[in-house]
Design an enzyme around this catalytic site. Structure first.
Site, mmCIF file in Angstrom:
data_model
loop_
_atom_site.group_PDB
_atom_site.id
_atom_site.type_symbol
_atom_site.label_atom_id
_atom_site.label_comp_id
_atom_site.label_asym_id
_atom_site.label_seq_id
_atom_site.Cartn_x
_atom_site.Cartn_y
_atom_site.Cartn_z
ATOM 1 N N CYS A 77 -36.246 -12.243 66.535
ATOM 2 C CA CYS A 77 -36.202 -11.748 65.155
ATOM 3 C C CYS A 77 -36.799 -10.347 65.157
ATOM 4 O O CYS A 77 -37.880 -10.137 65.721
ATOM 5 C CB CYS A 77 -36.984 -12.663 64.214
ATOM 6 S SG CYS A 77 -37.117 -12.047 62.517
ATOM 7 N N CYS A 127 -30.456 -7.644 62.706
ATOM 8 C CA CYS A 127 -30.977 -8.940 62.265
ATOM 9 C C CYS A 127 -30.356 -10.001 63.133
ATOM 10 O O CYS A 127 -29.132 -10.185 63.119
ATOM 11 C CB CYS A 127 -30.628 -9.159 60.789
ATOM 12 S SG CYS A 127 -31.074 -10.789 60.141
#
Length: 274
Positions: free
Chosen positions: A181, A79
């Site tokens: 992302c 992440c």
């Protein structure tokens, strides 16, 4: 919940706010076919990109404590937002190595001169990202914060909410796109078509880093080199049907929505190329 634990060298924790980290998990599974993986998805709190940093840090720490009890050899923060917010701090708190996600700025800068970086608001404003970009002064980078795309992708998988990708992408001319992302990587083909440009993400680089860290590269099929190409996705088969894959890897899904994450991994036929 109890798990039959093997020796520590055979366990790796992979964490993400939701389904995004599955793109990294797939790359790690390919790179390390003998490893056992725990995938922790915090789908209930996804996405992280617009949350206060202290909340993100709290959620990530909870997951790292789970990995600590499972005695993992290493953990991957799959992440970008979590990495930008708290990776350095958590590395000082936990006894196992914690690898973070780094946007593939370097590979993009080597072949492009006008690069668009798509990221969540927290990642887009992070010093970590801008320090990384500053290392490549010969390449022009524009960072676009996308407040809603990660959440829309999460809902696409969890509740099958329709997703119109063009509603979330800024119309900016570029000759390369960096995905900041891991959620976005599910639609790297569509993003590339939208911008008519090559797309770069950090999944394979993270998998290679993990292999080096665990000193298991010699046991992998491509142990002679760490210069692995980006996985090539079949543009005609993504999200069409489920596929069955025989693998030596074992994945145990943890977190708030383990069934959602398992189904997302197995339903995305793009992953068969990892």
């Amino acid at each position: 919940m109890f798990f039959r634990l093997q020796k520590a060298g055979e366990r790796v924790g992979v964490f993400d706010s939701g389904v995004g980290g599955l793109t990294v998990l797939a790359a790690c599974m390919h790179r390390l076919p003998s490893q056992k993986f725990f995938y922790y998805g915090d789908n209930t709190h996804a996405p992280y990109g617009s949350r206060p940093p202290e909340e993100v840090e709290r959620y990530v720490r909870e997951a790292m404590n789970v990995f600590l009890r499972l005695r993992v050899s290493a953990a991957v923060l799959a992440c970008n937002t979590a990495t930008a917010v708290c990776a350095e701090k958590l590395r000082k708190e936990f006894p196992f190595p914690i690898l973070g996600m780094e946007p593939a700025v370097a590979p993009a800068a080597r072949v492009c001169r006008n690069v668009l970086v798509l990221a969540t608001p927290l990642t887009a404003s992070s010093r970590r990202l801008h320090d990384l970009i500053a290392r490549f002064p010969d390449c022009r980078f524009r960072v676009a914060a996308l407040p809603d795309l990660a959440g829309a992708i999460e809902r696409y998988f969890s509740v099958r909410e329709p997703l119109t990708l063009s509603d979330h992408l800024p119309e900016i001319a570029c000759d390369g796109v960096v995905l900041g992302c891991t959620h976005y990587a599910f639609f790297r083909r569509e993003i590339g078509m939208f911008y008519h440009a090559p797309v770069f993400d950090g999944a394979q680089g993270t998998a290679n880093h993990l292999a080096k860290l665990l000193e298991t590269s010699k046991n992998c099929s491509n142990s002679g080199t760490d210069d692995h190409p980006q996985p090539q996705y079949n543009p005609n088969k993504c999200f069409i049907k489920k596929y069955k894959k025989t693998t030596k890897n074992e994945v145990i899904f943890l977190g708030t929505s383990p069934k959602v994450n398992k189904q997302a991994l197995m339903a995305n036929i793009c992953f068969k190329n990892f």
